[in-house]
Every structure is written in structure tokens, then in C-alpha cells.
Design a protein around this motif. Sequence first.
Motif, PDB file in Angstrom:
ATOM      1  N   ASN A  93      18.838  55.919  19.514  1.00  0.00           N
ATOM      2  CA  ASN A  93      17.592  55.465  20.151  1.00  0.00           C
ATOM      3  C   ASN A  93      17.561  53.954  20.328  1.00  0.00           C
ATOM      4  O   ASN A  93      17.136  53.450  21.370  1.00  0.00           O
ATOM      5  CB  ASN A  93      16.380  55.914  19.323  1.00  0.00           C
ATOM      6  CG  ASN A  93      16.183  57.417  19.405  1.00  0.00           C
ATOM      7  OD1 ASN A  93      16.554  58.043  20.403  1.00  0.00           O
ATOM      8  ND2 ASN A  93      15.620  58.009  18.360  1.00  0.00           N
ATOM      9  N   LEU A  94      18.033  53.232  19.314  1.00  0.00           N
ATOM     10  CA  LEU A  94      18.035  51.771  19.400  1.00  0.00           C
ATOM     11  C   LEU A  94      18.955  51.306  20.526  1.00  0.00           C
ATOM     12  O   LEU A  94      18.610  50.408  21.312  1.00  0.00           O
ATOM     13  CB  LEU A  94      18.482  51.176  18.055  1.00  0.00           C
ATOM     14  CG  LEU A  94      18.520  49.653  17.978  1.00  0.00           C
ATOM     15  CD1 LEU A  94      17.141  49.047  18.226  1.00  0.00           C
ATOM     16  CD2 LEU A  94      19.054  49.196  16.606  1.00  0.00           C
ATOM     17  N   GLN A  95      20.112  51.941  20.634  1.00  0.00           N
ATOM     18  CA  GLN A  95      21.050  51.562  21.689  1.00  0.00           C
ATOM     19  C   GLN A  95      20.435  51.788  23.079  1.00  0.00           C
ATOM     20  O   GLN A  95      20.493  50.908  23.946  1.00  0.00           O
ATOM     21  CB  GLN A  95      22.348  52.363  21.551  1.00  0.00           C
ATOM     22  CG  GLN A  95      23.402  51.940  22.575  1.00  0.00           C
ATOM     23  CD  GLN A  95      24.666  52.775  22.494  1.00  0.00           C
ATOM     24  OE1 GLN A  95      24.691  53.819  21.864  1.00  0.00           O
ATOM     25  NE2 GLN A  95      25.715  52.304  23.137  1.00  0.00           N
ATOM     26  N   GLN A  96      19.826  52.974  23.280  1.00  0.00           N
ATOM     27  CA  GLN A  96      19.198  53.278  24.574  1.00  0.00           C
ATOM     28  C   GLN A  96      18.148  52.226  24.932  1.00  0.00           C
ATOM     29  O   GLN A  96      18.089  51.730  26.061  1.00  0.00           O
ATOM     30  CB  GLN A  96      18.522  54.662  24.536  1.00  0.00           C
ATOM     31  CG  GLN A  96      19.461  55.820  24.269  1.00  0.00           C
ATOM     32  CD  GLN A  96      20.574  55.919  25.293  1.00  0.00           C
ATOM     33  OE1 GLN A  96      20.326  55.885  26.489  1.00  0.00           O
ATOM     34  NE2 GLN A  96      21.813  55.994  24.843  1.00  0.00           N
ATOM     35  N   GLN A  97      17.336  51.908  23.931  1.00  0.00           N
ATOM     36  CA  GLN A  97      16.243  50.965  24.123  1.00  0.00           C
ATOM     37  C   GLN A  97      16.780  49.578  24.513  1.00  0.00           C
ATOM     38  O   GLN A  97      16.308  48.966  25.476  1.00  0.00           O
ATOM     39  CB  GLN A  97      15.491  50.888  22.780  1.00  0.00           C
ATOM     40  CG  GLN A  97      14.138  50.261  22.811  1.00  0.00           C
ATOM     41  CD  GLN A  97      13.525  50.217  21.399  1.00  0.00           C
ATOM     42  OE1 GLN A  97      14.134  50.678  20.413  1.00  0.00           O
ATOM     43  NE2 GLN A  97      12.333  49.664  21.300  1.00  0.00           N
ATOM     44  N   PRO A 153      11.324  43.060  19.680  1.00  0.00           N
ATOM     45  CA  PRO A 153      10.749  43.507  18.397  1.00  0.00           C
ATOM     46  C   PRO A 153      11.697  44.379  17.568  1.00  0.00           C
ATOM     47  O   PRO A 153      11.757  44.236  16.340  1.00  0.00           O
ATOM     48  CB  PRO A 153       9.507  44.306  18.817  1.00  0.00           C
ATOM     49  CG  PRO A 153       9.230  43.944  20.232  1.00  0.00           C
ATOM     50  CD  PRO A 153      10.471  43.362  20.835  1.00  0.00           C
ATOM     51  N   ALA A 154      12.458  45.259  18.220  1.00  0.00           N
ATOM     52  CA  ALA A 154      13.350  46.148  17.456  1.00  0.00           C
ATOM     53  C   ALA A 154      14.507  45.366  16.829  1.00  0.00           C
ATOM     54  O   ALA A 154      14.986  45.709  15.738  1.00  0.00           O
ATOM     55  CB  ALA A 154      13.892  47.249  18.366  1.00  0.00           C
ATOM     56  N   ARG A 188      14.290  42.122  16.007  1.00  0.00           N
ATOM     57  CA  ARG A 188      13.637  41.352  14.949  1.00  0.00           C
ATOM     58  C   ARG A 188      13.495  42.184  13.679  1.00  0.00           C
ATOM     59  O   ARG A 188      13.770  41.724  12.569  1.00  0.00           O
ATOM     60  CB  ARG A 188      12.251  40.898  15.455  1.00  0.00           C
ATOM     61  CG  ARG A 188      11.445  40.086  14.455  1.00  0.00           C
ATOM     62  CD  ARG A 188      12.199  38.789  14.201  1.00  0.00           C
ATOM     63  NE  ARG A 188      11.475  37.854  13.368  1.00  0.00           N
ATOM     64  CZ  ARG A 188      10.761  36.830  13.846  1.00  0.00           C
ATOM     65  NH1 ARG A 188      10.640  36.626  15.140  1.00  0.00           N
ATOM     66  NH2 ARG A 188      10.167  35.994  13.028  1.00  0.00           N
ATOM     67  N   GLN A 189      13.101  43.443  13.881  1.00  0.00           N
ATOM     68  CA  GLN A 189      12.939  44.360  12.747  1.00  0.00           C
ATOM     69  C   GLN A 189      14.280  44.597  12.050  1.00  0.00           C
ATOM     70  O   GLN A 189      14.380  44.610  10.820  1.00  0.00           O
ATOM     71  CB  GLN A 189      12.359  45.693  13.252  1.00  0.00           C
ATOM     72  CG  GLN A 189      12.157  46.750  12.180  1.00  0.00           C
ATOM     73  CD  GLN A 189      11.080  46.343  11.182  1.00  0.00           C
ATOM     74  OE1 GLN A 189       9.959  46.036  11.572  1.00  0.00           O
ATOM     75  NE2 GLN A 189      11.424  46.317   9.896  1.00  0.00           N
ATOM     76  N   LEU A 190      15.328  44.757  12.860  1.00  0.00           N
ATOM     77  CA  LEU A 190      16.669  44.976  12.305  1.00  0.00           C
ATOM     78  C   LEU A 190      17.123  43.744  11.513  1.00  0.00           C
ATOM     79  O   LEU A 190      17.697  43.869  10.419  1.00  0.00           O
ATOM     80  CB  LEU A 190      17.647  45.269  13.448  1.00  0.00           C
ATOM     81  CG  LEU A 190      18.953  45.977  13.099  1.00  0.00           C
ATOM     82  CD1 LEU A 190      18.701  47.356  12.503  1.00  0.00           C
ATOM     83  CD2 LEU A 190      19.841  46.110  14.341  1.00  0.00           C
ATOM     84  N   ALA A 191      16.849  42.552  12.056  1.00  0.00           N
ATOM     85  CA  ALA A 191      17.209  41.309  11.352  1.00  0.00           C
ATOM     86  C   ALA A 191      16.474  41.223  10.018  1.00  0.00           C
ATOM     87  O   ALA A 191      17.064  40.841   8.993  1.00  0.00           O
ATOM     88  CB  ALA A 191      16.882  40.098  12.228  1.00  0.00           C
TER      89      ALA A 191
END
Lengths: 207, 207
Positions: A38-42, A91-92, A94-97
Motif C-alpha cells: 500500500n505504501l509503495q502504491q501511494q 505524511p506517510a 514522515r510517519q515512516l521516518a
Amino acid sequence: MTRQSHSDNLQLTLQQFNLPDANISLWPNWLTEPFSYNLQQQLVSQLSWAQDSIIMFGKPVKIPRQQVWMGDSHCRYRYSGTTFIPQPWHPAVRQLADNLSQFLQQPFNCVLLNLYADGQHHMGWHADNEPELGHDPVIASVSLGAARRFELKHRTQPWQLTLDLPSGSLLLMIGQCQRHWLHRLPKQSRINHCRLNLTFRYIEAVS
Amino acid sequence: MTRQSHSDNLQLTLQQFNLPDANISLWPNWLTEPFSYNLQQQLVSQLSWAQDSIIMFGKPVKIPRQQVWMGDSHCRYRYSGTTFIPQPWHPAVRQLADNLSQFLQQPFNCVLLNLYADGQHHMGWHADNEPELGHDPVIASVSLGAARRFELKHRTQPWQLTLDLPSGSLLLMIGQCQRHWLHRLPKQSRINHCRLNLTFRYIEAVS
């Protein structure tokens, strides 16, 4: 780590490769498969990917991949003759960082995202040793999508290590790795799908 | 270690490669160049080298190198369908085994010597895991002559380590290396001189 990226019962495997002058850690399943997908698609659809040019032998040459430089506004990054101004945080990412900083107890405030459309896209031998990163930087690399081969070779000794970086994996390079070793992502002609790689770094703010 | 093989002021460098399930140590200059050269000349001319056959797919096939199996009389060794009876110790090899046992604080009572005439001679993927060697054997490998590439790959994971083994080097494989990793000496067509390799092992006497 939030439940967003890890199920509660996922066993986090850690594989360590301690080489002369370099410590490499690999968590093959740091992110779950659905989260990685999902993260990759986004990110593929929402970021402004660019096939930037770098200066080689005095001439601009298009890099064999697409990239985005992202992070805190002071994080300018000079790479092969070009200065990159960071895009603001998605945002995604940033969240991962933030998750990564918490997991590794290390600050990260910028990230180079590389998109390798297929096995023709690659990155040549280099080290993440730009002066902005300081001495012996901590480099945390998250991979999404196609598993690609990752090679490290010592600058002066005939030593080489080869790993695969599967989707959802976290690779950590610490110690004097960038000073004494080079790394690359070689071409792999049989790979026909896409890999997205995020290498998180830390650049000190100049006061 | 006697002065025969080391000058008093030679700095013994140790390089360690600690991989998942394997600990690899390399002393690139364990023996001096003149000592290595003389020992190689002596052993090449004085031992009874044989291009033995092993059984592959039910048929005898000549190995792509020459070898000698040497050690204490009880050290029979079964390898790819053939049982080898040890030749008695050559005094210089016996001395090397004693030096090695003292240096590593490990017993060694047998040794497989392999002679690679040039880069066409090689050894395929294998592990030194014959039952005679016991669980997790300690394998100490001394190289003389042409520096050859040495590759290790994990049995189930996509991980590979490549080193060069220079003349006079000592390579030590310990831990679960033979259980989880394979190693080989690949062909190197550009190499046109000879390498002699001694891999020291320990086989318990059956009482």
C-alpha cells in the motif's frame, strides 16, 4: 512502531553482517507485506518523481532511475555536482521516518527516494559520504516492491558482500561503512517490476 | 609460531567477517612471503599429487585439481563416494599443523592439500561437512602461491561473500559455517600460475 506497519505478533528477524570497517544489519520483514504494498502504491502515484540529471565528466547525464529528495527545509543535498532542495514531507514518509527514529533510536530528518521501474534501472558504485551527512553517517534503507540485489565492495581490499533486499526490509549501514566500502544496485535484466527505496539520513541544521 | 615462518616484527593483521551462522577470520599475511614460496616449492616437488576421481551421478569423474590427503593414520576421509587413506605426514606440513594448533589453540590431525595448477583448476560449491569431522568443525585453510577468489554463499538465503586468499594467508571458518553456508574456488581464466591450499581439520580417533 505503530500497528499500522506491524502486526502485533510478527517476529522481527535481524541478520547481522559485521565486516572489517562496516556493520550491516538487515531486518528482512521490518514492514508487513500489505503495508509495504500500500505504501509503495501511494508513493508511486502521489510523489513528483523526476529523472534528474547529474554531472559526469563535465556533462549532464540522466540518472538510470527516478528520484525524490525529501525532508526538513534546511536539508539541502549536493550530489554529483547538483544541489537538491528538499520536497516537503509526505505524511506517510514522515510517519515512516518517525517510526524508524524510534525503532533505531537515531534521528532522521531527510530521505532520498529512488524508484527503479524494472531491472534496467540501477545505481552504480558509490558511498553515501556527502559532507552534509557528517562523519560515519547512519544510513537506514527501506525497500518496497521487487527484491533487488545489493552489493557492497571494499574500497581497497578484494572483498565483496551480496545481499537481496526484499520488500518490507530495512537495511542499516553504520560504522565506517561509507568511508571504507562502496555499494551499488546492479542491473538485473530478468526483473520486470518496480522497486521503491527510501534511504533515510540526518543532516544537522547550520545555526 | 616459530621464527621459521614469521619474522619477529611482522604485524599480524586479522580481518573478521561475522555473518549470520558463520564466523570467518582472515589473517592475510600469516606466513611471510619467502617462507610461503619455499614451502610451496618443497611440497609441489616432494608430495605424490594425484588427480583423483570422485563419483558424480554414479560415474567416476576426474577432479579439476590435484590433491593429497595427509594426516594421522586413523584419519580416513570419505568424500563424494570415495574413501581416502591418509599419506603419512610430510615434516614441513606436520610443523605447520603444530604451529596452527598452537596459534589457534585447536587440535588439527589431518589436512587436505589441493594443488590448482592455474585458473582453470577450481572447486565447486560444497561444505566441509563430512560426518568424520563432527558437528560444526573448525576448518583452517592456508594458501600458498597465486591469490585466488574464494566465495561463500548461504544455503537458503540470497547472501554471498567474496574474498581473495593471498599467498601466506590463513582463513578460519568456525561456528555453523559448514552447516549453513557453501564455499567454492571459482575458475579465473586470467590466472596462469599455481596455488597450493592446505585445509587442516580434526578427526577423532574411534576407540
